[in-house]
Design a protein around this motif. Structure first.
Motif, PDB file in Angstrom:
ATOM      1  N   ALA A   1       0.770  -1.163  -0.146  1.00 42.02           N
ATOM      2  CA  ALA A   1      -0.131   0.024  -0.107  1.00 42.02           C
ATOM      3  C   ALA A   1       0.996   1.223  -0.146  1.00 42.02           C
ATOM      4  CB  ALA A   1      -0.871   0.082   1.405  1.00 42.02           C
ATOM      5  N   SER A   2       1.725   1.295   0.935  1.00 42.04           N
ATOM      6  CA  SER A   2       2.785   2.482   0.978  1.00 42.04           C
ATOM      7  C   SER A   2       3.517   2.616  -0.121  1.00 42.04           C
ATOM      8  CB  SER A   2       3.584   2.634   2.306  1.00 42.04           C
ATOM      9  OG  SER A   2       4.296   1.515   2.464  1.00 42.04           O
ATOM     10  N   ASP A   3       4.176   1.479  -0.593  1.00 45.38           N
ATOM     11  CA  ASP A   3       5.136   1.576  -1.605  1.00 45.38           C
ATOM     12  C   ASP A   3       4.432   2.139  -3.019  1.00 45.38           C
ATOM     13  OD1 ASP A   3       7.366   0.456  -0.225  1.00 45.38           O
ATOM     14  OD2 ASP A   3       7.049  -1.486  -0.956  1.00 45.38           O
ATOM     15  N   THR A   4       3.246   1.446  -3.339  1.00 47.69           N
ATOM     16  CA  THR A   4       2.641   1.753  -4.620  1.00 47.69           C
ATOM     17  C   THR A   4       2.303   3.265  -4.426  1.00 47.69           C
ATOM     18  OG1 THR A   4       0.459   0.906  -3.702  1.00 47.69           O
ATOM     19  CG2 THR A   4       1.757  -0.586  -5.217  1.00 47.69           C
ATOM     20  N   THR A   5       1.605   3.833  -3.468  1.00 46.83           N
ATOM     21  CA  THR A   5       1.128   5.238  -3.081  1.00 46.83           C
ATOM     22  C   THR A   5       2.448   6.059  -3.528  1.00 46.83           C
ATOM     23  OG1 THR A   5      -0.524   4.449  -1.755  1.00 46.83           O
ATOM     24  CG2 THR A   5       0.145   7.008  -1.539  1.00 46.83           C
ATOM     25  N   ARG A   6       3.576   5.698  -2.663  1.00 50.16           N
ATOM     26  CA  ARG A   6       4.707   6.596  -2.813  1.00 50.16           C
ATOM     27  C   ARG A   6       5.267   6.357  -4.225  1.00 50.16           C
ATOM     28  NH1 ARG A   6      10.330   6.281   0.702  1.00 50.16           N
ATOM     29  NH2 ARG A   6      11.123   8.246   0.322  1.00 50.16           N
ATOM     30  N   ILE A   7       5.380   5.778  -4.986  1.00 50.09           N
ATOM     31  CA  ILE A   7       5.872   5.431  -6.538  1.00 50.09           C
ATOM     32  C   ILE A   7       4.955   6.223  -7.173  1.00 50.09           C
ATOM     33  CG2 ILE A   7       6.209   3.894  -8.392  1.00 50.09           C
ATOM     34  CD1 ILE A   7       6.630   1.418  -6.507  1.00 50.09           C
ATOM     35  N   THR A   8       3.667   6.380  -7.000  1.00 53.79           N
ATOM     36  CA  THR A   8       2.801   7.088  -7.958  1.00 53.79           C
ATOM     37  C   THR A   8       3.061   8.624  -7.462  1.00 53.79           C
ATOM     38  OG1 THR A   8       1.195   5.356  -7.803  1.00 53.79           O
ATOM     39  CG2 THR A   8       0.389   7.654  -8.424  1.00 53.79           C
TER      40      THR A   8
ATOM     41  N   THR B   1      10.232   5.750 -16.077  1.00 50.87           N
ATOM     42  CA  THR B   1       9.040   5.809 -16.135  1.00 50.87           C
ATOM     43  C   THR B   1       8.281   7.278 -16.449  1.00 50.87           C
ATOM     44  OG1 THR B   1       8.834   3.831 -14.711  1.00 50.87           O
ATOM     45  CG2 THR B   1       6.704   4.797 -15.079  1.00 50.87           C
ATOM     46  N   VAL B   2       9.042   8.119 -15.620  1.00 51.13           N
ATOM     47  CA  VAL B   2       8.861   9.573 -16.088  1.00 51.13           C
ATOM     48  C   VAL B   2       9.129   9.915 -17.244  1.00 51.13           C
ATOM     49  CG1 VAL B   2       9.080  12.032 -15.225  1.00 51.13           C
ATOM     50  CG2 VAL B   2       8.835  10.188 -13.661  1.00 51.13           C
ATOM     51  N   GLY B   3      10.280   9.394 -17.822  1.00 53.34           N
ATOM     52  CA  GLY B   3      10.418   9.939 -19.243  1.00 53.34           C
ATOM     53  C   GLY B   3       9.667   9.385 -20.499  1.00 53.34           C
ATOM     54  N   GLU B   4       9.096   8.165 -19.900  1.00 49.94           N
ATOM     55  CA  GLU B   4       7.775   7.608 -20.893  1.00 49.94           C
ATOM     56  C   GLU B   4       6.371   8.405 -20.715  1.00 49.94           C
ATOM     57  OE1 GLU B   4       9.562   2.981 -20.808  1.00 49.94           O
ATOM     58  OE2 GLU B   4       8.010   3.482 -19.225  1.00 49.94           O
ATOM     59  N   ARG B   5       6.386   9.326 -19.623  1.00 53.82           N
ATOM     60  CA  ARG B   5       5.184   9.973 -19.369  1.00 53.82           C
ATOM     61  C   ARG B   5       4.153   9.305 -18.871  1.00 53.82           C
ATOM     62  NH1 ARG B   5       7.625  12.927 -23.769  1.00 53.82           N
ATOM     63  NH2 ARG B   5       7.614  15.088 -23.697  1.00 53.82           N
ATOM     64  N   ARG B   6       4.606   8.490 -18.088  1.00 53.88           N
ATOM     65  CA  ARG B   6       3.763   7.340 -17.346  1.00 53.88           C
ATOM     66  C   ARG B   6       3.594   7.775 -15.780  1.00 53.88           C
ATOM     67  NH1 ARG B   6       2.189   3.342 -20.985  1.00 53.88           N
ATOM     68  NH2 ARG B   6       3.362   3.060 -22.551  1.00 53.88           N
ATOM     69  N   GLN B   7       2.826   7.517 -15.132  1.00 49.88           N
ATOM     70  CA  GLN B   7       2.566   7.788 -13.913  1.00 49.88           C
ATOM     71  C   GLN B   7       1.960   6.550 -13.109  1.00 49.88           C
ATOM     72  OE1 GLN B   7       0.477  11.356 -13.575  1.00 49.88           O
ATOM     73  NE2 GLN B   7       1.931  12.614 -14.087  1.00 49.88           N
ATOM     74  N   SER B   8       2.221   5.293 -13.464  1.00 50.83           N
ATOM     75  CA  SER B   8       1.569   4.114 -12.846  1.00 50.83           C
ATOM     76  C   SER B   8       2.719   3.129 -12.364  1.00 50.83           C
ATOM     77  CB  SER B   8       0.832   3.290 -13.991  1.00 50.83           C
ATOM     78  OG  SER B   8       0.612   1.978 -13.463  1.00 50.83           O
ATOM     79  N   TRP B   9       2.464   2.833 -11.203  1.00 51.64           N
ATOM     80  CA  TRP B   9       3.551   1.862 -10.548  1.00 51.64           C
ATOM     81  C   TRP B   9       3.651   0.560 -11.294  1.00 51.64           C
ATOM     82  CZ3 TRP B   9       1.399  -2.697  -8.706  1.00 51.64           C
ATOM     83  CH2 TRP B   9      -0.187  -2.902  -8.533  1.00 51.64           C
TER      84      TRP B   9
END
Length: 285
Positions: free
Chosen positions: A31-38, A100-108
């Motif tokens: 829960a915390s890992d995926t939230t923080r990644i996003t 992931t940012v460079g791919e313009r994506r915001q999904s874990w």
């Protein structure tokens, strides 16, 4: 169905088949890992270059506790742990987020894909032997696939070392997974390709020179080369420039956490008798 529609479906199917399934992922705290990644992916979106992304994201992990061996365990899993890091897992995590940012994506989910492609041979996790344990092997595999470039040989101060890399098989008792003869044989097969391996590096005596300092950039990924028999690299980190001087942001075992070292990189190298120099890597778009 048109030809283009058929090709589109085939492409989507191929991409989907490459995505790692969640039953092969081990979170420290899902829960915390995926939230923080996003959140990191969102916050880093304004960064307009790979190196700016790397430096920005790396700073988000300052003060994260240093813990070694977080990837250990059987069977091999794609391990995600943003609460505990060693030098290598910190660098890989930062790079996967920056990609992931460079791919313009915001999904874990996309972060998981990029972490797997950086950490494992040919971007695919199968078992312990598929992990890119040695930095030289990690470099050869990732550079071949275009994930990043090596900038070491762009420096006039570049030299070359020749070394046989076989530390793991020579010290198999240090690695619980190598009690499995199959995994030990896989590691030995990898090491065969790194007998008398030639790689570029910048000697530590030259790292503080004006030419090298001017050539290093914030967000460069740095591997510290070592005298240790059978080993190419003993530590990793990311360059942060402070008043024009390169410092290393890294997961420090002595400090017990991720820090920006107070000592300039050149001084850090001089103080460690086992270190011989650095290799420099840069992410690509």
């Amino acid at each position: 169905m048109t030809r283009y529609h058929t090709l589109f479906i085939a492409l989507i199917t191929a991409l989907s088949s490459q995505a790692i399934t969640l039953d092969k992922v081990k979170f420290h705290n899902e829960a915390s890992d995926t939230t923080r990644i996003t959140q990191i992916l969102i916050d880093a979106t304004p960064m307009d270059s790979p190196q700016k992304r790397v430096a920005f994201i790396a700073r988000q992990f300052i003060d994260t506790p240093y813990v070694g061996g977080t990837l250990d365990g059987q069977p091999e899993m794609l391990t995600v742990n943003l609460d505990q890091m060693d030098c290598t897992t910190m660098v890989e995590t930062v790079m996967a987020l920056a990609y992931t940012v460079g791919e313009r994506r915001q999904s874990w989910h996309d972060f998981l894909f990029n972490l797997e492609r950086i950490r494992y041979r040919n971007g695919e996790m199968t078992d312990y032997g598929s992990r890119l344990h040695y930095i030289s092997d990690w470099v050869v595999d990732n550079v071949h696939r275009g994930n990043f470039t090596e900038a070491t040989d762009q420096f006039q101060a570049c030299n070359y070392a020749v070394k046989t890399i076989d530390f793991m098989s020579r010290n198999a008792e240090k690695y619980p997974q190598l009690a499995d003869s199959v995994q030990l044989e896989r590691i030995k097969n990898t090491e065969i390709g790194y007998r008398s391996h030639r790689f570029p590096y910048i000697k530590k005596e030259r790292v503080g020179s004006k030419q090298v300092t001017a050539g290093l950039h914030e967000g460069d990924i740095i591997a510290l080369t070592t005298k240790i028999a059978g080993l190419d690299v003993s530590h990793m980190g990311i360059i942060i420039m402070e008043n024009g001087t390169p410092h290393l942001l890294h997961a420090s075992s002595s400090a017990g956490k991720v820090i920006i070292d107070k000592r300039p990189l050149a001084e850090q190298l001089r103080r460690n008798i086992n270190l011989t120099g650095i290799r420099v890597f840069r992410m690509t778009e």
